[in-house]
Structures are given as C-alpha cells and as structure tokens.
Design an enzyme around this catalytic site. Structure first.
Site, PDB file in Angstrom:
ATOM      1  N   CYS A 115     -74.417 -45.121  29.295  1.00  0.00           N
ATOM      2  CA  CYS A 115     -76.245 -46.025  29.693  1.00  0.00           C
ATOM      3  C   CYS A 115     -77.021 -44.690  29.988  1.00  0.00           C
ATOM      4  O   CYS A 115     -77.682 -45.060  29.588  1.00  0.00           O
ATOM      5  CB  CYS A 115     -75.979 -47.022  30.493  1.00  0.00           C
ATOM      6  SG  CYS A 115     -74.713 -48.462  30.793  1.00  0.00           S
ATOM      7  N   HIS A 262     -83.151 -47.056  32.433  1.00  0.00           N
ATOM      8  CA  HIS A 262     -82.547 -48.188  31.530  1.00  0.00           C
ATOM      9  C   HIS A 262     -82.359 -50.062  31.918  1.00  0.00           C
ATOM     10  O   HIS A 262     -82.801 -50.109  32.679  1.00  0.00           O
ATOM     11  CB  HIS A 262     -81.460 -47.588  32.318  1.00  0.00           C
ATOM     12  CG  HIS A 262     -79.881 -48.401  31.705  1.00  0.00           C
ATOM     13  ND1 HIS A 262     -79.488 -48.088  29.990  1.00  0.00           N
ATOM     14  CD2 HIS A 262     -78.894 -48.614  32.122  1.00  0.00           C
ATOM     15  CE1 HIS A 262     -78.651 -49.178  30.044  1.00  0.00           C
ATOM     16  NE2 HIS A 262     -77.863 -49.373  31.215  1.00  0.00           N
ATOM     17  N   ASN A 292     -78.188 -55.982  27.344  1.00  0.00           N
ATOM     18  CA  ASN A 292     -78.357 -53.580  27.995  1.00  0.00           C
ATOM     19  C   ASN A 292     -76.892 -53.079  26.968  1.00  0.00           C
ATOM     20  O   ASN A 292     -76.486 -53.168  26.325  1.00  0.00           O
ATOM     21  CB  ASN A 292     -76.746 -53.660  28.779  1.00  0.00           C
ATOM     22  CG  ASN A 292     -76.711 -52.785  29.755  1.00  0.00           C
ATOM     23  OD1 ASN A 292     -77.008 -51.434  28.559  1.00  0.00           O
ATOM     24  ND2 ASN A 292     -76.172 -52.408  30.435  1.00  0.00           N
TER      25      ASN A 292
HETATM   26  O1  UT7 Z   1     -75.480 -51.273  32.030  1.00  0.00           O
HETATM   27  C1  UT7 Z   1     -74.399 -49.547  33.090  1.00  0.00           C
HETATM   28  C2  UT7 Z   1     -74.242 -49.965  34.501  1.00  0.00           C
HETATM   29  N1  UT7 Z   1     -74.756 -51.267  34.724  1.00  0.00           N
HETATM   30  C3  UT7 Z   1     -75.083 -52.614  35.583  1.00  0.00           C
HETATM   31  O2  UT7 Z   1     -75.697 -51.674  36.225  1.00  0.00           O
HETATM   32  C4  UT7 Z   1     -75.063 -53.878  35.457  1.00  0.00           C
HETATM   33  C5  UT7 Z   1     -74.266 -54.331  37.394  1.00  0.00           C
HETATM   34  N2  UT7 Z   1     -74.188 -55.295  37.497  1.00  0.00           N
HETATM   35  C6  UT7 Z   1     -74.730 -56.132  36.815  1.00  0.00           C
HETATM   36  O3  UT7 Z   1     -75.633 -55.874  36.028  1.00  0.00           O
HETATM   37  C7  UT7 Z   1     -74.010 -57.815  38.022  1.00  0.00           C
HETATM   38  O4  UT7 Z   1     -73.206 -57.321  39.005  1.00  0.00           O
HETATM   39  C8  UT7 Z   1     -73.902 -58.861  36.916  1.00  0.00           C
HETATM   40  C9  UT7 Z   1     -74.572 -59.606  36.082  1.00  0.00           C
HETATM   41  C10 UT7 Z   1     -72.560 -57.977  36.058  1.00  0.00           C
HETATM   42  C11 UT7 Z   1     -72.690 -59.462  37.600  1.00  0.00           C
HETATM   43  O5  UT7 Z   1     -74.070 -60.379  38.164  1.00  0.00           O
HETATM   44  P1  UT7 Z   1     -73.297 -60.919  40.535  1.00  0.00           P
HETATM   45  O6  UT7 Z   1     -74.555 -61.406  39.963  1.00  0.00           O
HETATM   46  O7  UT7 Z   1     -72.637 -59.402  40.223  1.00  0.00           O
HETATM   47  O8  UT7 Z   1     -71.853 -61.762  39.719  1.00  0.00           O
HETATM   48  P2  UT7 Z   1     -70.513 -62.002  40.234  1.00  0.00           P
HETATM   49  O9  UT7 Z   1     -69.801 -60.685  38.907  1.00  0.00           O
HETATM   50  O10 UT7 Z   1     -70.104 -61.761  41.204  1.00  0.00           O
HETATM   51  O11 UT7 Z   1     -70.226 -63.322  39.965  1.00  0.00           O
HETATM   52  C12 UT7 Z   1     -70.695 -64.590  40.373  1.00  0.00           C
HETATM   53  C13 UT7 Z   1     -69.651 -65.463  39.965  1.00  0.00           C
HETATM   54  C14 UT7 Z   1     -68.203 -65.739  40.195  1.00  0.00           C
HETATM   55  O12 UT7 Z   1     -67.963 -67.109  39.814  1.00  0.00           O
HETATM   56  P3  UT7 Z   1     -67.034 -67.106  41.352  1.00  0.00           P
HETATM   57  O13 UT7 Z   1     -66.029 -65.991  41.384  1.00  0.00           O
HETATM   58  O14 UT7 Z   1     -68.392 -66.697  41.844  1.00  0.00           O
HETATM   59  O15 UT7 Z   1     -66.473 -68.647  41.132  1.00  0.00           O
HETATM   60  C15 UT7 Z   1     -67.986 -65.016  38.102  1.00  0.00           C
HETATM   61  O16 UT7 Z   1     -67.491 -65.678  38.011  1.00  0.00           O
HETATM   62  O17 UT7 Z   1     -70.104 -65.707  38.711  1.00  0.00           O
HETATM   63  C16 UT7 Z   1     -69.336 -66.186  37.960  1.00  0.00           C
HETATM   64  N3  UT7 Z   1     -69.195 -65.381  36.016  1.00  0.00           N
HETATM   65  C17 UT7 Z   1     -70.151 -66.034  35.465  1.00  0.00           C
HETATM   66  N4  UT7 Z   1     -70.253 -67.686  35.304  1.00  0.00           N
HETATM   67  C18 UT7 Z   1     -71.516 -67.920  34.273  1.00  0.00           C
HETATM   68  C19 UT7 Z   1     -69.071 -64.527  35.455  1.00  0.00           C
HETATM   69  N5  UT7 Z   1     -70.040 -63.893  35.240  1.00  0.00           N
HETATM   70  C20 UT7 Z   1     -70.621 -65.691  34.631  1.00  0.00           C
HETATM   71  C21 UT7 Z   1     -71.446 -65.742  33.430  1.00  0.00           C
HETATM   72  N6  UT7 Z   1     -71.653 -67.421  32.792  1.00  0.00           N
HETATM   73  N7  UT7 Z   1     -71.649 -65.079  32.168  1.00  0.00           N
END
Ligand code: UT7
Length: 335
Positions: A115, A262, A292
């Site tokens: 990134c 980014h 992204n």
């Molecule tokens: O570009 C390089 C650097 N990258 C970044 O900076 C990305 C940084 N991270 C993020 O942007 C976020 O952490 C994400 C967008 C990837 C994820 O968001 P989050 O708010 O951290 O969600 P999470 O991973 O804690 O997941 C929350 C819930 C989980 O379910 P439970 O365990 O709470 O029941 C996941 O299984 O959301 C679920 N989940 C989804 N649900 C629907 C994960 N992905 C999805 C999805 N659709 N696509």
C-alpha cells in the site's frame, strides 16, 4: 541539486464494475456492512479473459501520463514500478513497461512495498533526479488483485476491500527548488509482516511439495489480513508520517491544500482528516468507486483530484500511505 516535479499524470481502471450487491451473490456479505465499515460502494475487477494485467494496466496509465507531460516514451530515462501483484513471480513489471512502450533500454526497478508502494516509488525516483542522474522518470503503481482473492465467505474480510487499477506519473527535473517534491519520509516495521500478507507462492514453501499435496483447503495463496490490528496501526502511522513531513518543512496541517491518503478504508481517511482538522476540500477520497487498489490507490486518487481541478499551481500536496510490511511514508510536494 535539482528538484523533481510531476509533469504528467494518468490512470486506468478496468471497465468491469463490481458492486457490493454483486459480492453478496458470491459470499455472505451485504452492502450495509461494506459501506459502514469501509465506505466502499463498488470496485473494478478485471474480467476473466481480459488482456489486462498489472503490467498492461500500468502501460495504459503510463501512455496517458507521458503524453500529458509532453514527452514520448523515448524521453523516459528510468522506470519505477510499484506492485504487489506482478505478472510474473519474477521478473518484475518494470521491464514489461520498457518493452510495451518501446522505450530505450533504460533501467527498470520494481518496488515491493504494497500500500505504500507508490510513496516509496516516488521517493526512489526523486533521489535519482535530485542527484542529476536522470531527467524524466516514469513512476507507476498498478494492481491486479481480483485474480488472487478468495471470493467465498471464508475470504470476505479481505476480498470485499480490494480493487484493480493503475496510475502513473512522470517525474521530471526542475531547477526551481521551491517546486516539486520537498521531502519524502519512509518507514518499516517488519515484525508485523504476517499481519497482512500472502504467504505463497514462495520458494520457502517448497513448490514441488505444494504441488504434490495440492490441498484445496490451503489458504496460504490468498491474502490474509488481521484487519483490526492493521487498522489500529494505520491511523497512528498515517498521522506520524504526515507530522514528520510537515515538521521537516516548517509547515502546519492548515498549510495543506490537498492530502491524498492511501485509500485503505474511508474510516481511516476520515480519522486522519479529523485529527488534522482538515476540511472536505483538503482531502481527496475515491475508495467509494475503486476500493483499495494498494500501490495504485495514491496515484489514481492524485490523478483524479488533479483532473477535477482540485490541485492548483503552488498548492501544498501531501501523499501518505500505510500498509503491509508494515511500511508507511509520506511525500510533501509544492505543485
Ligand atoms: O491497505 C492496507 C492497509 N489496510 C488497512 O488499513 C485495512 C485496515 N482494516 C480495516 O479496514 C478493517 O479492519 C476491515 C474493514 C478489514 C474490517 O472491519 P472491522 O470493523 O475491523 O471488522 P472485523 O474484522 O472486526 O469483523 C467484524 C465482523 C465479524 O463477525 P463477528 O466475529 O463479529 O460475528 C466478521 O466475521 O464482521 C464480519 N465480517 C463481515 N461481515 C459481512 C467480516 N467481513 C465481512 C463482510 N461482510 N465482508
């Protein structure tokens, strides 16, 4: 000492638009979750069978940038290509650009900084121009993610975020030391390498053994991201890189005319915007349309912002990025 200044910009994204609704037919996800957590509405994914690859898209963006710089490919002295999704395991995409654009046998280097790849690439090119070694350098960021994503529910935490596309800039020598790149700042912290990674293919994994085992449950070929962990580091490092760049040049956040972060997650951009008390006119985001695109995101956003007339002569433009490695950095430019 010379300065380097952007003289041409271009970008290219594949035609194929994939909406959040489209994704919900492939995996257990939905538009509300994706928009709320990331800000993304749609992304471009290369259609299977298309001629597009990271190198091909990079070449398309480059042709536009070179023409806008008033140059021809024969005028380019060096190529810097940033990607995490090269066409070949090796060689890198830079050499393909030399061939595709029928350039002189100039040097070509690939940057493997995910990134923050484009920020690193700009910094590398800047050094070659500053020292007087080269006059015009083609700097490219291009990614073909969609061919390598796990598009099942298992991969939904990663695959809904990433999109395909490319951008390119021509960086040229200027004798005006008040213009162009004022400074660049690069960092890494390798202890977090496996928090955002694709583990294979890698010679380390003994390729003949992998082929023999042919295990369809092997997830090591798909990107893995510890999203929350990455998010927490991103907001801190983005801010640090911006502060470092401003301090180096005795500038304040209020002096920024355009911040191009980014495009990792709209929530990260909004956090940074709020922290530095920037208005909507001082920050440009287009993750809503493209997702992204890692090494391509900063240059696609910079090009779009410029095309929309949001960057004017003498503006202070800041590029900042954070990603896998971890790596992060910033570039401070006077337009
Ligand atoms: O570009 C390089 C650097 N990258 C970044 O900076 C990305 C940084 N991270 C993020 O942007 C976020 O952490 C994400 C967008 C990837 C994820 O968001 P989050 O708010 O951290 O969600 P999470 O991973 O804690 O997941 C929350 C819930 C989980 O379910 P439970 O365990 O709470 O029941 C996941 O299984 O959301 C679920 N989940 C989804 N649900 C629907 C994960 N992905 C999805 C999805 N659709 N696509």
């Amino acid at each position: 000492m010379y300065n380097s200044k952007i003289t041409g910009l271009g970008y290219y994204v594949p035609d194929n638009v994939v909406t959040n609704e489209d994704l919900s037919k492939m995996m257990d996800t939905n538009d509300a979750w994706i928009q709320e957590r990331t800000g993304i509405k749609e992304r471009r994914w290369i259609q299977e069978g298309s001629e597009d690859t990271s190198a091909v898209m990079g070449a398309k963006a480059s042709r536009i940038a070179i023409e806008r710089a008033g140059l021809t490919p024969k005028d380019i002295d060096f190529i810097v290509f940033a990607t995490l999704s090269p066409d070949y395991y090796f060689p890198g995409c830079g050499v393909q650009i030399q061939e595709m654009l029928e350039m002189r046998t100039v040097g070509a280097v690939d940057i493997r900084n995910q990134c923050s790849g484009f920020v690193y690439a700009m910094s590398v090119a800047d050094q070659f121009i500053k020292t007087g070694m080269y006059k015009n350098i083609l700097v490219i960021g291009s990614e073909f993610h969609s061919g390598g994503l796990d598009k099942t529910t298992r991969g939904r935490g990663v695959s809904v975020i990433f999109g395909d596309g490319a951008g390119a800039a021509v960086l040229s020598r200027t004798e005006d030391n008040t213009k162009g790149i004022l400074s660049s700042h690069l960092h890494s912290e390798g202890k977090h390498a496996e928090e955002l990674t694709v583990l294979a293919p890698s010679i380390r994994h003994w390729v003949p053994k992998i082929l023999e085992e042919n295990d369809e449950n092997d997830e090591s070929y798909f990107p893995y991201m510890n999203g929350t962990f990455v998010f927490k580091h991103a907001v801190v490092r983005f801010s640090e890189a911006i502060v470092e760049g401003l301090k180096t040049n005795n500038l304040q956040a209020a002096d920024i005319n355009m911040l191009i972060p980014h495009q990792a997650n709209l929530r990260i951009s909004q956090f940074v915007q709020k922290k530095f008390k920037l208005t909507d006119d001082q920050v440009f985001n287009n993750i809503q349309k493209y997702g992204n695109t890692t090494a391509a995101s900063v240059i696609i956003a910079l090009t779009e912002a410029w095309e929309k007339g949001k960057i004017k002569d003498n503006d202070l433009v800041v590029l900042a990025a954070f990603g896998s490695g971890f790596t992060w950095g910033s570039v401070i430019m006077r337009w």
